[in-house]
Design an enzyme around this catalytic site. Structure first.
Site, mmCIF file in Angstrom:
data_model
loop_
_atom_site.group_PDB
_atom_site.id
_atom_site.type_symbol
_atom_site.label_atom_id
_atom_site.label_comp_id
_atom_site.label_asym_id
_atom_site.label_seq_id
_atom_site.Cartn_x
_atom_site.Cartn_y
_atom_site.Cartn_z
ATOM 1 C CB SER A 17 -0.862 0.019 1.264
ATOM 2 O OG SER A 17 -1.527 1.257 1.399
ATOM 3 C CE1 TYR A 20 -3.923 -1.863 5.648
ATOM 4 C CE2 TYR A 20 -3.490 0.408 4.976
ATOM 5 C CZ TYR A 20 -3.784 -0.914 4.655
ATOM 6 O OH TYR A 20 -3.910 -1.281 3.339
HETATM 7 P P1 NDP Z 1 -11.493 -5.845 0.249
HETATM 8 O O1 NDP Z 1 -11.996 -5.670 1.642
HETATM 9 O O2 NDP Z 1 -12.415 -5.596 -0.880
HETATM 10 O O3 NDP Z 1 -10.882 -7.328 0.078
HETATM 11 C C1 NDP Z 1 -10.068 -7.889 1.067
HETATM 12 C C2 NDP Z 1 -9.907 -9.375 0.798
HETATM 13 O O4 NDP Z 1 -9.025 -9.916 1.790
HETATM 14 C C3 NDP Z 1 -11.218 -10.125 0.880
HETATM 15 O O5 NDP Z 1 -11.302 -11.047 -0.163
HETATM 16 C C4 NDP Z 1 -11.130 -10.857 2.211
HETATM 17 O O6 NDP Z 1 -11.790 -12.122 2.125
HETATM 18 C C5 NDP Z 1 -9.619 -11.092 2.323
HETATM 19 N N1 NDP Z 1 -9.224 -11.280 3.713
HETATM 20 C C6 NDP Z 1 -9.237 -10.374 4.718
HETATM 21 N N2 NDP Z 1 -8.870 -10.948 5.868
HETATM 22 C C7 NDP Z 1 -8.634 -12.264 5.584
HETATM 23 C C8 NDP Z 1 -8.240 -13.375 6.363
HETATM 24 N N3 NDP Z 1 -8.007 -13.272 7.680
HETATM 25 N N4 NDP Z 1 -8.088 -14.565 5.750
HETATM 26 C C9 NDP Z 1 -8.314 -14.704 4.430
HETATM 27 N N5 NDP Z 1 -8.687 -13.683 3.633
HETATM 28 C C10 NDP Z 1 -8.861 -12.478 4.214
HETATM 29 O O7 NDP Z 1 -10.224 -4.899 0.147
HETATM 30 P P2 NDP Z 1 -9.203 -4.594 -1.075
HETATM 31 O O8 NDP Z 1 -9.460 -5.451 -2.219
HETATM 32 O O9 NDP Z 1 -9.186 -3.139 -1.249
HETATM 33 O O10 NDP Z 1 -7.842 -4.988 -0.355
HETATM 34 C C11 NDP Z 1 -6.958 -5.979 -0.855
HETATM 35 C C12 NDP Z 1 -5.561 -5.663 -0.371
HETATM 36 O O11 NDP Z 1 -5.162 -4.406 -0.881
HETATM 37 C C13 NDP Z 1 -5.399 -5.575 1.139
HETATM 38 O O12 NDP Z 1 -4.166 -6.164 1.482
HETATM 39 C C14 NDP Z 1 -5.375 -4.069 1.406
HETATM 40 O O13 NDP Z 1 -4.673 -3.754 2.575
HETATM 41 C C15 NDP Z 1 -4.666 -3.584 0.162
HETATM 42 N N6 NDP Z 1 -4.865 -2.201 -0.236
HETATM 43 C C16 NDP Z 1 -6.132 -1.672 -0.374
HETATM 44 C C17 NDP Z 1 -6.274 -0.361 -0.792
HETATM 45 C C18 NDP Z 1 -7.615 0.305 -0.914
HETATM 46 O O14 NDP Z 1 -7.676 1.551 -0.828
HETATM 47 N N7 NDP Z 1 -8.687 -0.411 -1.142
HETATM 48 C C19 NDP Z 1 -5.117 0.445 -1.164
HETATM 49 C C20 NDP Z 1 -3.848 -0.217 -0.966
HETATM 50 C C21 NDP Z 1 -3.752 -1.485 -0.557
HETATM 51 P P3 NDP Z 1 -12.722 -12.751 3.242
HETATM 52 O O15 NDP Z 1 -13.316 -11.635 4.035
HETATM 53 O O16 NDP Z 1 -13.737 -13.545 2.469
HETATM 54 O O17 NDP Z 1 -11.804 -13.614 4.020
HETATM 55 C C1 8X3 Z 2 -5.115 1.536 1.664
HETATM 56 C C2 8X3 Z 2 -4.851 2.911 1.232
HETATM 57 O O1 8X3 Z 2 -4.348 5.262 2.054
HETATM 58 O O2 8X3 Z 2 -6.232 4.116 3.059
HETATM 59 O O3 8X3 Z 2 -3.951 0.814 1.869
HETATM 60 O O4 8X3 Z 2 -4.000 3.473 3.587
HETATM 61 S S1 8X3 Z 2 -4.862 3.974 2.569
#
Ligand code: NDP
Ligand code: 8X3
Length: 256
Positions: free
Chosen positions: A144, A157
């Site tokens: 991120s 985070y």
């Molecule tokens: P979502 O919440 O849409 O998706 C998160 C995914 O992670 C889900 O499929 C969830 O599946 C899975 N997950 C969470 N916890 C667990 C667990 N304990 N075991 C297995 N699976 C898990 O978020 P994003 O798609 O946005 O996020 C994906 C990644 O990108 C994350 O690592 C996030 O930190 C990162 N990120 C997101 C950003 C944003 O602004 N959206 C920006 C930068 C990075 P389930 O709940 O079914 O287990």
């Molecule tokens: C998710 C993006 O800026 O909310 O990783 O941390 S931010």
């Protein structure tokens, strides 16, 4: 030629689901999708199998990446025909809360570290014995922008994503002898279920994160992952920091 086998964590939503759909549409990958929500995985598996120009195979594995035993048991017992995993997309992760350091919840901190850091380590360690023999391994870690610069109330985070950055750099050195590429992709704000999770169902707080500008979409990240994964064998994109045009860094947005 056999299809290449890929494993995507966190495929039930957001970036992981978009990656699964992107790779399925190419029709040359068999895909292992993982997450905790079995119903979503099963529905997605059905969609993916017929999404591309020709049918692909999809295997849905339900496990919590925080659960070391469950991770190793799920991956160690993958059927023989699925064991040639050459691409791992470590995407599962979450933020919980947005609070000053002194107000934040210890439980939230532990869940973020257990998921974003330890979960990524468990899955990587479990998959590597299957990946190394393929001779063309590639690990793509979703970090991120929060792992590049901290922001107010981002504390643990951000720390978890700084760890993903450091782990990616270490993996790239230590896995070099196995010819495994390691790519870290560090997105900025993207409109997924991420903020609904972070704000624990407070939809108004979640929605407000994306007001006044056009954030990234999950498909933007999936396109970048796909691009990184399909470069020639001698080319490795080490890391990419990507934001929407309205975001300059962790803290600076142009809204209006
Ligand atoms: P979502 O919440 O849409 O998706 C998160 C995914 O992670 C889900 O499929 C969830 O599946 C899975 N997950 C969470 N916890 C667990 C667990 N304990 N075991 C297995 N699976 C898990 O978020 P994003 O798609 O946005 O996020 C994906 C990644 O990108 C994350 O690592 C996030 O930190 C990162 N990120 C997101 C950003 C944003 O602004 N959206 C920006 C930068 C990075 P389930 O709940 O079914 O287990
Ligand atoms: C998710 C993006 O800026 O909310 O990783 O941390 S931010």
């Amino acid at each position: 030629m056999n299809n290449r086998t890929i494993l995507i964590t966190g495929a039930t939503s957001g970036f992981g689901e978009a990656c699964a759909r992107k790779f399925a549409a190419a029709g040359v990958y068999d895909i292992i999708i993982t997450g905790r929500r079995k119903d979503r995985l099963e529905k997605l598996a059905q969609d993916l199998e017929k999404a591309g120009p020709k049918p692909i195979k999809v295997l849905a594995l339900t496990f919590d990446v925080q659960d070391k035993k469950a991770v190793f048991s799920a991956i160690e017992t993958i059927p023989q025909e699925w064991r040639n995993i050459s691409l791992l997309i470590n995407n599962a992760g979450l933020a919980l809360g947005r609070d000053f350091f002194d107000d934040a919840s210890l439980d939230d901190w532990e869940t973020m570290l257990d998921t974003n850091v330890k979960g990524l380590l468990y899955v990587s360690k479990a998959v590597l014995p299957l990946m190394i023999p393929t001779g063309n391994g590639h690990i793509i870690n979703i970090g991120s922008i929060a792992g590049k610069e901290v922001y107010e109330k981002g504390n643990v985070y951000c720390a978890s994503k700084f760890a993903v950055d450091a782990i990616s750099k270490s993996m790239r050195i230590d896995l070099l002898r196995h010819k495994i590429k390691v790519t870290a992709i560090h997105p900025g704000a993207a409109d997924t279920e991420f903020s609904n999770v972070r704000f624990k169902g407070n939809d108004q707080a979640a929605k407000s994160v994306y007001e006044g500008y056009q954030p990234l979409k999950a498909e933007d990240i999936a396109d970048t992952v796909y691009y990184s994964a399909t470069l020639p064998p001698h080319v490795c994109l080490n890391e990419i920091v990507m934001t929407c045009t309205a975001q300059a860094n962790s803290n600076t947005f142009f809204k209006g």
